[in-house]
Design a protein around this motif. Structure first.
Motif, PDB file in Angstrom:
ATOM      1  N   ALA A  37     -68.926  76.282  64.620  1.00  0.00           N
ATOM      2  CA  ALA A  37     -68.521  75.069  63.790  1.00  0.00           C
ATOM      3  C   ALA A  37     -66.949  75.053  63.672  1.00  0.00           C
ATOM      4  O   ALA A  37     -66.551  73.811  63.685  1.00  0.00           O
ATOM      5  CB  ALA A  37     -69.155  75.215  62.348  1.00  0.00           C
ATOM      6  N   GLU A  40     -65.873  73.406  66.833  1.00  0.00           N
ATOM      7  CA  GLU A  40     -66.408  72.047  66.849  1.00  0.00           C
ATOM      8  C   GLU A  40     -65.197  71.286  66.061  1.00  0.00           C
ATOM      9  O   GLU A  40     -64.715  70.230  66.366  1.00  0.00           O
ATOM     10  CB  GLU A  40     -67.606  71.684  66.510  1.00  0.00           C
ATOM     11  CG  GLU A  40     -68.847  72.187  67.123  1.00  0.00           C
ATOM     12  CD  GLU A  40     -70.093  71.847  66.356  1.00  0.00           C
ATOM     13  OE1 GLU A  40     -70.971  72.192  67.305  1.00  0.00           O
ATOM     14  OE2 GLU A  40     -70.067  71.525  65.434  1.00  0.00           O
ATOM     15  N   TYR A  41     -64.591  71.859  64.857  1.00  0.00           N
ATOM     16  CA  TYR A  41     -63.538  71.340  63.956  1.00  0.00           C
ATOM     17  C   TYR A  41     -62.452  71.137  65.065  1.00  0.00           C
ATOM     18  O   TYR A  41     -61.693  70.241  64.869  1.00  0.00           O
ATOM     19  CB  TYR A  41     -63.593  72.078  62.947  1.00  0.00           C
ATOM     20  CG  TYR A  41     -62.780  71.579  61.590  1.00  0.00           C
ATOM     21  CD1 TYR A  41     -63.094  70.350  60.926  1.00  0.00           C
ATOM     22  CD2 TYR A  41     -61.417  72.153  61.662  1.00  0.00           C
ATOM     23  CE1 TYR A  41     -62.196  70.012  59.941  1.00  0.00           C
ATOM     24  CE2 TYR A  41     -60.645  71.472  60.670  1.00  0.00           C
ATOM     25  CZ  TYR A  41     -61.068  70.517  59.792  1.00  0.00           C
ATOM     26  OH  TYR A  41     -60.039  70.270  58.731  1.00  0.00           O
ATOM     27  N   ALA A  44     -62.461  68.453  67.509  1.00  0.00           N
ATOM     28  CA  ALA A  44     -62.541  67.239  67.242  1.00  0.00           C
ATOM     29  C   ALA A  44     -61.240  66.650  67.005  1.00  0.00           C
ATOM     30  O   ALA A  44     -60.940  65.313  67.409  1.00  0.00           O
ATOM     31  CB  ALA A  44     -63.407  67.135  65.736  1.00  0.00           C
ATOM     32  N   ALA A 218     -68.510  63.917  56.764  1.00  0.00           N
ATOM     33  CA  ALA A 218     -68.698  64.444  58.285  1.00  0.00           C
ATOM     34  C   ALA A 218     -68.301  63.244  59.074  1.00  0.00           C
ATOM     35  O   ALA A 218     -67.814  63.129  60.178  1.00  0.00           O
ATOM     36  CB  ALA A 218     -69.894  65.246  58.558  1.00  0.00           C
ATOM     37  N   LYS A 222     -65.508  62.031  61.773  1.00  0.00           N
ATOM     38  CA  LYS A 222     -65.464  61.647  63.085  1.00  0.00           C
ATOM     39  C   LYS A 222     -65.079  60.425  63.418  1.00  0.00           C
ATOM     40  O   LYS A 222     -64.345  60.131  64.499  1.00  0.00           O
ATOM     41  CB  LYS A 222     -67.253  61.823  63.483  1.00  0.00           C
ATOM     42  CG  LYS A 222     -67.750  63.258  63.461  1.00  0.00           C
ATOM     43  CD  LYS A 222     -69.249  63.048  64.119  1.00  0.00           C
ATOM     44  CE  LYS A 222     -70.116  62.708  62.575  1.00  0.00           C
ATOM     45  NZ  LYS A 222     -71.468  62.702  63.099  1.00  0.00           N
ATOM     46  N   ASP A 229     -70.249  62.694  68.046  1.00  0.00           N
ATOM     47  CA  ASP A 229     -70.820  63.750  67.657  1.00  0.00           C
ATOM     48  C   ASP A 229     -69.680  64.934  67.651  1.00  0.00           C
ATOM     49  O   ASP A 229     -68.616  64.871  68.373  1.00  0.00           O
ATOM     50  CB  ASP A 229     -71.970  64.177  68.543  1.00  0.00           C
ATOM     51  CG  ASP A 229     -73.013  63.200  68.104  1.00  0.00           C
ATOM     52  OD1 ASP A 229     -73.483  62.652  67.106  1.00  0.00           O
ATOM     53  OD2 ASP A 229     -73.811  62.797  69.409  1.00  0.00           O
ATOM     54  N   TYR A 230     -69.946  66.071  66.945  1.00  0.00           N
ATOM     55  CA  TYR A 230     -68.940  67.260  66.900  1.00  0.00           C
ATOM     56  C   TYR A 230     -69.346  67.947  68.222  1.00  0.00           C
ATOM     57  O   TYR A 230     -68.394  68.615  68.547  1.00  0.00           O
ATOM     58  CB  TYR A 230     -69.068  67.980  65.717  1.00  0.00           C
ATOM     59  CG  TYR A 230     -68.580  67.376  64.584  1.00  0.00           C
ATOM     60  CD1 TYR A 230     -67.012  67.591  64.322  1.00  0.00           C
ATOM     61  CD2 TYR A 230     -69.262  66.932  63.589  1.00  0.00           C
ATOM     62  CE1 TYR A 230     -66.479  67.032  62.988  1.00  0.00           C
ATOM     63  CE2 TYR A 230     -68.591  66.352  62.356  1.00  0.00           C
ATOM     64  CZ  TYR A 230     -67.389  66.477  62.172  1.00  0.00           C
ATOM     65  OH  TYR A 230     -66.705  65.955  61.265  1.00  0.00           O
ATOM     66  N   LEU A 241     -72.039  71.131  63.043  1.00  0.00           N
ATOM     67  CA  LEU A 241     -71.542  70.213  61.991  1.00  0.00           C
ATOM     68  C   LEU A 241     -72.244  68.958  61.728  1.00  0.00           C
ATOM     69  O   LEU A 241     -72.199  68.545  60.736  1.00  0.00           O
ATOM     70  CB  LEU A 241     -69.888  70.141  62.170  1.00  0.00           C
ATOM     71  CG  LEU A 241     -68.922  71.218  61.991  1.00  0.00           C
ATOM     72  CD1 LEU A 241     -67.324  70.767  62.353  1.00  0.00           C
ATOM     73  CD2 LEU A 241     -69.220  71.617  60.709  1.00  0.00           C
ATOM     74  N   ASP A 242     -72.680  68.366  62.753  1.00  0.00           N
ATOM     75  CA  ASP A 242     -73.532  67.449  62.722  1.00  0.00           C
ATOM     76  C   ASP A 242     -74.962  67.554  61.944  1.00  0.00           C
ATOM     77  O   ASP A 242     -75.300  66.934  61.116  1.00  0.00           O
ATOM     78  CB  ASP A 242     -73.988  66.688  64.267  1.00  0.00           C
ATOM     79  CG  ASP A 242     -72.688  66.336  64.826  1.00  0.00           C
ATOM     80  OD1 ASP A 242     -72.333  65.205  64.213  1.00  0.00           O
ATOM     81  OD2 ASP A 242     -72.420  66.784  65.661  1.00  0.00           O
ATOM     82  N   ASP A 245     -73.903  69.163  57.962  1.00  0.00           N
ATOM     83  CA  ASP A 245     -73.200  68.618  57.097  1.00  0.00           C
ATOM     84  C   ASP A 245     -73.490  68.456  55.871  1.00  0.00           C
ATOM     85  O   ASP A 245     -72.695  68.833  54.672  1.00  0.00           O
ATOM     86  CB  ASP A 245     -72.730  67.053  57.739  1.00  0.00           C
ATOM     87  CG  ASP A 245     -73.763  66.392  57.997  1.00  0.00           C
ATOM     88  OD1 ASP A 245     -74.873  66.791  57.816  1.00  0.00           O
ATOM     89  OD2 ASP A 245     -73.655  65.373  58.655  1.00  0.00           O
TER      90      ASP A 245
END
Length: 263
Positions: A37, A40-41, A44, A218, A222, A229-230, A241-242, A245
């Protein structure tokens, strides 16, 4: 749809196994999800003008691992947050690659991902944790499911179209009802705990609201960074994270509700 089904058939049993086993197995599973996660953050924001202070993420993540696997309680999360703020605010002073927005986004990510994921561990390791942990999942899934079907069949009034165009007020109400029903079913299955039904209904209402705020939060990120999507770790579902969330927002609510209201 086939990708979504296949992904769910793989991911759901893994989640169930980790949750049932608890202990170090659950901690390892949550730690792995936390790391994914965090990635992914950071990813993003890669195409924006703002940079996450990745070294702070790494340092706090590994310090958190030490705390988790030495069985430190939630009080150490305050130390993590204090360190994150101090270090994140100091770095832009000496490194012009970052700025105050970088500090803010870094601190939000640490609380949102590391601290909130920790709450799953605290619930699972607490009194009757092997039962209460399922309450988090049930609230999130029941809310999401009934919100979807209520919105599909009854939805007419947009909830917040600038964040999530498909969500409706009717779907939101249905999600809260779903959360309450999920909590009541959980109470029926765990009637040996002899919990106050009114308190649990209130938790269902809070859970339904907070679950949707987690989902919308979330989505807000985005939309801001311009991604759909993350990630694609779960084809048809997106990234960690999708999928987590809502759970991430519900976990601290359930933890503190158990600690401060129920017991």
């Amino acid at each position: 749809m086939s990708k979504r089904v296949i992904s769910a058939l793989i991911a759901l049993p893994l989640l169930i196994v980790f949750t049932i086993y608890g202990g170090i197995i659950f901690k390892l599973g949550v730690s792995a999800l936390t790391l994914l996660a965090l990635y992914e953050y950071v990813n993003a924001y890669k195409n924006t003008n703002y940079k996450i202070i990745v070294p702070v993420f790494i340092a706090i993540y590994f310090l958190n691992l030490i705390f988790i696997f030495t069985n430190q309680g939630p009080e150490k999360d305050l130390l993590l947050i204090v360190l994150a703020v101090l270090i994140s605010m100091a770095i832009p002073i000496f490194n012009k690659e970052y700025n105050v927005i970088s500090s803010a986004l870094t601190c939000i990510g640490i609380v949102y991902i590391i601290v909130f994921f920790n709450m799953l561990i605290y619930v699972r390791m607490g009194t009757n944790g092997h039962k209460f942990i399922w309450l988090i999942y049930i609230i999130a899934w029941a809310c999401d499911t009934l919100a979807y079907y209520s919105g599909s069949f009854l939805g007419k009034h947009k909830l917040c179209p600038e964040v999530s165009p498909k969500k409706t007020v009717e779907g939101s109400i249905g999600g809260i009802v779903g959360s309450i029903l999920g909590v009541l079913i959980w109470c029926w299955l765990n009637n040996d705990l002899k919990l106050n039904l009114l308190y649990m209904i209130i938790l269902g209402i809070l859970g339904g609201i907070i679950s949707q705020i987690g989902d919308l939060s979330a989505s807000l990120i985005k939309r801001y960074v311009g991604i759909k999507d993350y990630g694609n770790i779960m084809p048809g579902h997106g990234g960690i994270l999708d999928r987590f969330d809502s759970i991430l927002f519900i976990a601290p609510i359930v933890y503190y509700y158990i600690e401060k209201v129920i017991f």
